[in-house]
Design an enzyme around this catalytic site. Structure first.
Site, PDB file in Angstrom:
ATOM      1  CG  HIS A 121      13.071  26.191  -9.760  1.00  0.00           C
ATOM      2  ND1 HIS A 121      12.118  26.404 -10.724  1.00  0.00           N
ATOM      3  CD2 HIS A 121      12.686  26.939  -8.684  1.00  0.00           C
ATOM      4  CE1 HIS A 121      11.200  27.234 -10.271  1.00  0.00           C
ATOM      5  NE2 HIS A 121      11.506  27.572  -9.029  1.00  0.00           N
ATOM      6  CB  CYS A 189      11.068  22.330 -15.978  1.00  0.00           C
ATOM      7  SG  CYS A 189       9.769  23.139 -15.038  1.00  0.00           S
ATOM      8  NE  ARG A 198       6.296  20.252 -14.606  1.00  0.00           N
ATOM      9  CZ  ARG A 198       6.078  21.266 -15.410  1.00  0.00           C
ATOM     10  NH1 ARG A 198       6.743  21.365 -16.560  1.00  0.00           N
ATOM     11  NH2 ARG A 198       5.211  22.211 -15.087  1.00  0.00           N
TER      12      ARG A 198
END
Length: 224
Positions: A121, A189, A198
């Site tokens: 993340h 991300c 990405r």
């Protein structure tokens, strides 16, 4: 009556706004607090296992949060801070990524010929790859396993769409090619607080150190 309805509507809108703000605060702050706590415990457990010579994996028995997944490595990135360390867990599903860095199960194992590909993340749940865009060529990425510690150096980065999975192919961006090098690919991300693209960082293995000879202090500089 109209004035009363207007007042009720205003109160409802204020309440809705407060609830949205509370949800955002939970998503952006509290998930970091809880995830970092679990991730820190996972890293410590893995490190203890590595040092004791046990099998070097952590599963459901010790951490029910893992479900059927297993944590098997620790990733360190000096560019992210001298004490940065996160567990590496098999899989890249939502529950796994809430607990650390996920390993694409069809990609190579750490140190193996091919592409050791991982995801993390960039915001929420401990945001392990929050600063992935700060990595520069030559920066070290350290992957610790029970028998061996692998030191990679960053070589390049690119920004792609979520469906461009060729970046995690055995030879990045060359699907079907036979790998001859030992690579790492980190995915997250992009931009921050969005999932429209990405951010991809590639690296290559430069050193494999047996656990018995490993000294973290020798490798904590940002660049090789």
């Amino acid at each position: 009556m109209t004035r009363r309805l207007t007042g009720w509507l205003g109160e409802l809108l204020i309440t809705a706004g407060v609830l949205v703000l509370l949800f955002v605060a939970w998503q952006l702050w509290w998930t970091d607090v809880t995830a970092e706590r679990v991730q820190g415990r996972l890293v410590q457990t893995l490190t203890d296992d590595f040092g004791s010579g046990r099998d070097g994996t952590v599963g459901h028995d010790e951490f029910p949060e893992l479900g059927t997944a297993k944590a098997f490595a620790v990733i360190r990135v000096p560019r992210f801070g001298a004490d940065f360390a996160r567990p590496v867990i098999e899989g890249v599903g939502r529950p796994v990524l809430a607990l650390g860095v996920g390993h694409y199960t069809d990609s190579a194992a750490p140190g193996a010929v091919g592409n050791f590909a991982v995801a993390g993340h960039r915001t929420t749940y401990g945001r392990p790859f929050h600063d992935i865009d700060r990595l520069r060529a030559g920066d070290r990425v350290i992957v610790e396993t029970q028998p061996t510690v692998y030191v990679y150096e960053v070589t390049s980065h690119e920004i792609v769409r979520p469906w461009q999975t060729e970046v995690i192919a055995p030879v990045p961006d060359r699907p079907g090619a036979t790998p001859t090098e030992r690579m790492i690919t980190m995915t997250s991300c992009h931009p921050k607080y969005s999932a429209t693209q990405r951010y991809i960082t590639h690296g290559r293995l430069v050193k494999a150190v047996p656990r018995a000879q490993w000294r973290l202090a020798d490798w904590t500089s940002v660049e090789g």
